[in-house]
Design a protein around this motif. Structure first.
Motif, PDB file in Angstrom:
ATOM      1  N   SER A 141       8.661  -3.482  11.936  1.00 18.62           N
ATOM      2  CA  SER A 141       9.238  -2.178  12.240  1.00 18.62           C
ATOM      3  C   SER A 141       9.184  -1.243  11.030  1.00 18.62           C
ATOM      4  O   SER A 141       9.130  -1.680   9.876  1.00 18.62           O
ATOM      5  CB  SER A 141      10.685  -2.333  12.700  1.00 18.62           C
ATOM      6  N   ILE A 142       9.208   0.045  11.325  1.00 21.09           N
ATOM      7  CA  ILE A 142       9.277   1.106  10.325  1.00 21.09           C
ATOM      8  C   ILE A 142      10.456   1.992  10.707  1.00 21.09           C
ATOM      9  O   ILE A 142      10.633   2.328  11.884  1.00 21.09           O
ATOM     10  CB  ILE A 142       7.998   1.966  10.310  1.00 21.09           C
ATOM     11  N   HIS A 152       9.855   7.373  26.087  1.00 20.14           N
ATOM     12  CA  HIS A 152       8.408   7.219  26.304  1.00 20.14           C
ATOM     13  C   HIS A 152       7.811   6.437  25.141  1.00 20.14           C
ATOM     14  O   HIS A 152       8.266   6.559  23.993  1.00 20.14           O
ATOM     15  CB  HIS A 152       7.756   8.595  26.419  1.00 20.14           C
ATOM     16  N   CYS A 153       6.815   5.642  25.452  1.00 23.72           N
ATOM     17  CA  CYS A 153       6.054   4.904  24.436  1.00 23.72           C
ATOM     18  C   CYS A 153       4.700   5.566  24.271  1.00 23.72           C
ATOM     19  O   CYS A 153       4.000   5.822  25.261  1.00 23.72           O
ATOM     20  CB  CYS A 153       5.877   3.447  24.869  1.00 23.72           C
ATOM     21  N   VAL A 154       4.331   5.866  23.043  1.00 19.20           N
ATOM     22  CA  VAL A 154       3.022   6.445  22.725  1.00 19.20           C
ATOM     23  C   VAL A 154       2.444   5.670  21.543  1.00 19.20           C
ATOM     24  O   VAL A 154       3.161   4.991  20.812  1.00 19.20           O
ATOM     25  CB  VAL A 154       3.117   7.953  22.391  1.00 19.20           C
ATOM     26  N   LEU A 155       1.142   5.789  21.352  1.00 16.46           N
ATOM     27  CA  LEU A 155       0.466   5.072  20.264  1.00 16.46           C
ATOM     28  C   LEU A 155      -0.133   6.072  19.296  1.00 16.46           C
ATOM     29  O   LEU A 155      -1.013   6.855  19.666  1.00 16.46           O
ATOM     30  CB  LEU A 155      -0.637   4.170  20.824  1.00 16.46           C
ATOM     31  N   ALA A 156       0.342   6.079  18.054  1.00 13.73           N
ATOM     32  CA  ALA A 156      -0.235   6.950  17.033  1.00 13.73           C
ATOM     33  C   ALA A 156      -1.560   6.371  16.552  1.00 13.73           C
ATOM     34  O   ALA A 156      -1.635   5.193  16.182  1.00 13.73           O
ATOM     35  CB  ALA A 156       0.721   7.097  15.858  1.00 13.73           C
ATOM     36  N   VAL A 157      -2.614   7.208  16.563  1.00 11.79           N
ATOM     37  CA  VAL A 157      -3.946   6.751  16.145  1.00 11.79           C
ATOM     38  C   VAL A 157      -4.580   7.676  15.113  1.00 11.79           C
ATOM     39  O   VAL A 157      -5.622   7.341  14.541  1.00 11.79           O
ATOM     40  CB  VAL A 157      -4.887   6.600  17.355  1.00 11.79           C
ATOM     41  N   GLU A 158      -3.975   8.832  14.875  1.00 13.72           N
ATOM     42  CA  GLU A 158      -4.475   9.768  13.876  1.00 13.72           C
ATOM     43  C   GLU A 158      -3.286  10.476  13.243  1.00 13.72           C
ATOM     44  O   GLU A 158      -2.213  10.564  13.840  1.00 13.72           O
ATOM     45  CB  GLU A 158      -5.422  10.812  14.497  1.00 13.72           C
ATOM     46  N   ALA A 184       0.832  -1.200   0.000  1.00 17.55           N
ATOM     47  CA  ALA A 184       0.000   0.000   0.000  1.00 17.55           C
ATOM     48  C   ALA A 184       0.869   1.253   0.000  1.00 17.55           C
ATOM     49  O   ALA A 184       2.032   1.230   0.401  1.00 17.55           O
ATOM     50  CB  ALA A 184      -0.911  -0.007   1.229  1.00 17.55           C
ATOM     51  N   VAL A 185       0.283   2.358  -0.453  1.00 16.83           N
ATOM     52  CA  VAL A 185       0.993   3.637  -0.460  1.00 16.83           C
ATOM     53  C   VAL A 185       0.389   4.542   0.607  1.00 16.83           C
ATOM     54  O   VAL A 185      -0.736   4.333   1.064  1.00 16.83           O
ATOM     55  CB  VAL A 185       0.912   4.315  -1.844  1.00 16.83           C
ATOM     56  N   ALA A 186       1.140   5.538   1.006  1.00 13.02           N
ATOM     57  CA  ALA A 186       0.672   6.460   2.035  1.00 13.02           C
ATOM     58  C   ALA A 186      -0.596   7.174   1.565  1.00 13.02           C
ATOM     59  O   ALA A 186      -0.669   7.633   0.419  1.00 13.02           O
ATOM     60  CB  ALA A 186       1.760   7.477   2.356  1.00 13.02           C
ATOM     61  N   PRO A 187      -1.602   7.297   2.417  1.00 10.67           N
ATOM     62  CA  PRO A 187      -2.837   7.979   2.015  1.00 10.67           C
ATOM     63  C   PRO A 187      -2.610   9.474   1.835  1.00 10.67           C
ATOM     64  O   PRO A 187      -1.723  10.065   2.463  1.00 10.67           O
ATOM     65  CB  PRO A 187      -3.780   7.693   3.192  1.00 10.67           C
ATOM     66  N   SER A 188      -3.423  10.078   0.988  1.00 11.38           N
ATOM     67  CA  SER A 188      -3.288  11.509   0.733  1.00 11.38           C
ATOM     68  C   SER A 188      -4.109  12.353   1.701  1.00 11.38           C
ATOM     69  O   SER A 188      -3.916  13.560   1.801  1.00 11.38           O
ATOM     70  CB  SER A 188      -3.719  11.829  -0.700  1.00 11.38           C
ATOM     71  N   ALA A 200       6.371   8.623   5.248  1.00  9.46           N
ATOM     72  CA  ALA A 200       5.354   7.948   4.425  1.00  9.46           C
ATOM     73  C   ALA A 200       5.068   6.559   4.971  1.00  9.46           C
ATOM     74  O   ALA A 200       3.914   6.100   4.948  1.00  9.46           O
ATOM     75  CB  ALA A 200       5.830   7.868   2.975  1.00  9.46           C
ATOM     76  N   GLY A 201       6.101   5.880   5.475  1.00 13.39           N
ATOM     77  CA  GLY A 201       5.898   4.563   6.058  1.00 13.39           C
ATOM     78  C   GLY A 201       5.045   4.609   7.306  1.00 13.39           C
ATOM     79  O   GLY A 201       4.191   3.740   7.520  1.00 13.39           O
ATOM     80  N   VAL A 202       5.244   5.623   8.141  1.00 20.32           N
ATOM     81  CA  VAL A 202       4.417   5.767   9.341  1.00 20.32           C
ATOM     82  C   VAL A 202       2.969   6.033   8.936  1.00 20.32           C
ATOM     83  O   VAL A 202       2.031   5.450   9.515  1.00 20.32           O
ATOM     84  CB  VAL A 202       4.960   6.885  10.245  1.00 20.32           C
TER      85      VAL A 202
END
Length: 251
Positions: A129-130, A181-187, A27-31, A136-138
């Motif tokens: 892993s990224i 610190h560990c955080v979770l990306a959701v948006e 998949a490619v990164a969304p726009s 773009a990978g994230v």
């Protein structure tokens, strides 16, 4: 939001056997913007105000969001968070044992042994892993897998920031690291300008961070293949079988 809780992510200890997401995702990164986290009404602190268990809190937040999207939310209780953290050396009543954990160790434990969440043993199928510099990978990982488990080093200047960003002329004191610190990306918003942001879950709340801040302070990023994540079409470009086969080396 300023620093509202404890840290606890130990320095990254990368296992070369952990697969790279880029090798298994076409998949490619969304726009456009990604807003998975908006589905969750509230996030638990998961003991991270009192213990350096941010890596376990990240597990709790990921499982909660996957369940909300999939239609069966389960929240990790404080007792379950503490039980998970004890695997990594924490002994209740002994503050000296509250030393945090390594992200890949936590993900490997979730894969191999599972964590009890909402009274049910929960396991993931795989993780990958990224490269932190791969913006773009994230974005792709967040779009495809619903969340990205991030490791950052917090500089002192974030104490007074509502949106975490790199100040124009930080002093040496501003740049002093508070710790990992560990955080979770959701948006996330597409990285189209200096004010474009990721949104992460930390200390029971959503926190916006600019992409520039992530590039300056991010040290590791991982996607999780969880059986609850069943968003239609999001996994169509993923070699899930290949990722899961790669996990056999870790088992």
């Amino acid at each position: 939001m300023t620093v509202a809780g404890r840290l606890g992510r130990l320095p990254a200890a990368r296992d070369p056997r952990v697969p790279r997401m880029a090798d298994y995702v076409r998949a490619v990164a969304p726009s456009g913007a990604i807003r998975w986290g908006a589905a969750v009404a509230s996030w638990p602190m998961a003991l991270n105000d009192r213990l350096g268990c941010c890596t376990i809190a990240g597990v709790a937040h990921a499982k909660q969001m996957y369940g909300v999207i999939g239609g069966a939310e389960r929240v990790m209780s404080d007792a379950e968070v503490e039980a998970g953290y004890r695997r990594f050396g924490y002994a209740p009543g002994n503050p000296a044992s509250d030393q945090g954990a390594v992200e890949e160790d936590v993900l490997r434990s979730w894969l191999q042994d599972g964590f009890v969440i909402g009274g049910v043993l929960d396991r993931i199928e795989a993780f990958a892993s990224i490269a932190p510099a791969d913006v773009a990978g994230v974005m792709t990982g967040l779009s495809v897998f619903g969340a990205v488990y991030l490791g950052v080093v917090l500089p002192a200047y974030v104490r007074e920031q509502d949106v975490w960003h790199v100040p124009a002329a930080p002093s040496a004191a501003d740049l002093a690291p508070l710790g990992g610190h560990c955080v979770l990306a959701v948006e996330a918003e597409p990285p189209t300008g200096p004010d474009s942001c990721l949104t992460v879950v930390t200390w029971g709340a959503l926190q916006r961070v600019t992409w520039g801040w992530w590039l300056a302070c991010g040290e590791e990023a991982h996607v999780i293949d969880h059986p609850d994540w069943t968003r239609p079409g999001s996994l169509s470009g993923v070699d899930r079988a290949g990722m899961r086969a790669a996990m056999a080396a870790l088992a």
